[in-house]
Design a protein around this motif. Sequence first.
Motif, short mmCIF file in Angstrom:
data_model
loop_
_atom_site.label_atom_id
_atom_site.label_comp_id
_atom_site.label_asym_id
_atom_site.label_seq_id
_atom_site.Cartn_x
_atom_site.Cartn_y
_atom_site.Cartn_z
N LEU A 197 0.72 -1.23 0.10
CA LEU A 197 -0.04 0.09 -0.18
C LEU A 197 1.06 1.30 0.12
N THR A 198 2.06 1.23 0.46
CA THR A 198 3.05 2.20 0.71
C THR A 198 4.50 2.15 0.33
N GLY A 199 5.14 3.05 -0.16
CA GLY A 199 6.61 2.89 -0.25
C GLY A 199 7.32 2.89 1.00
N GLU A 200 6.66 3.61 1.92
CA GLU A 200 7.29 3.63 3.52
C GLU A 200 7.28 2.41 4.07
N GLY A 201 5.96 1.37 3.86
CA GLY A 201 5.86 0.19 4.58
C GLY A 201 6.92 -0.96 3.88
N ARG A 228 -0.37 -0.21 -4.73
CA ARG A 228 -1.43 0.88 -4.74
C ARG A 228 -1.27 2.08 -5.67
N LYS A 257 4.65 5.16 -5.25
CA LYS A 257 5.58 5.17 -4.24
C LYS A 257 5.93 3.71 -3.81
N PRO A 258 4.93 2.72 -3.88
CA PRO A 258 5.41 1.32 -3.69
C PRO A 258 6.13 0.80 -4.85
N THR A 317 -5.72 3.77 -4.35
CA THR A 317 -6.65 3.64 -3.32
C THR A 317 -6.91 2.28 -3.01
N TYR A 357 -1.15 0.46 5.66
CA TYR A 357 -1.26 2.14 5.82
C TYR A 357 -0.91 2.42 7.33
N TYR A 364 2.26 6.28 12.93
CA TYR A 364 2.58 7.64 12.82
C TYR A 364 2.41 8.17 14.35
N SER A 383 -0.11 14.01 2.82
CA SER A 383 -0.60 12.80 3.47
C SER A 383 -1.79 13.11 4.32
#
Length: 271
Positions: free
Chosen positions: A68-72, A101, A104-105, A124, A147, A174, A202
């Motif tokens: 879902l996210t690049g951060e993840g 998603r 970014k990922p 989404t 996320y 977060y 965000s």
Amino acid sequence: MSEEALAGRFIAIPETRQVDVLAGLLERRGAQVLRCPLVGIHDTLNTEQVHCWLDTCIRDPFDDLILLTGEGLRRLLGFAERYGWREPFVEALAQMRTIVRGPKPAKALRELGLTPSVAAEQPTTQGIIATLSAHDLYDRRVGVQLYGQAPNTALQTFLDQAGAHDFFVAPYRYADEAEDQQVVALIEQLVARQLDAICFTSTPQIRRLFSVARQHEQEEALREALNACVVAAVGPVVADDLAARQVRVAIMPEQSWFMKPLVQGLVDYWS
């Protein structure tokens, strides 16, 4: 983009992780930037869950992995490195069908020399569901990187109904980093109409801003102030969150949901 395209504009950026990148892009075009870090990102405190998830993933790679996210993905890689599992984790990633998603990922995968197998129609949860609805997921083992810490009930329900075996992991959380007074100061400047624009990148930023406003009985004043200035959203998820709070979004990149297109949107708006 002209180096003076944003000259004389006072723009707020409530961002922590990439505040200097966005600030630099704006300042090089003549804008005066107000930095107001609202949200920090940290590793999850539930490290045992991540350890078990990575162990399962490496020992028997999932059929599918939803990112879902690049951060993840980067957080998972960080955990894998600390456990001495970086190489086997990357090898496992290469064996799975990866569903991203958004961009970014996909970028995080490319940093590892990997290419996403499937990209969501829209960045989404509903976009992921719509895309995977065309695939047979029955009896498939599906890993899901969440996320933040929030559960994704819609995605879990879809996977369960499709007959998949899901494995969820939440590798980061977060945390509110700024003191309330910094956030209150930003709200006061918005209410006083001292800002030309504010850029949201965000949804946690938006939640934090409205939460502090509510605590100080300034929520309606904040909403009116935002609608009196130029509100820029990096992508549709952020734009939808703002719309749900009755905030009008003036600028959103049409396709590439990154910093540069966001800044280009501001330049185009005032050109």
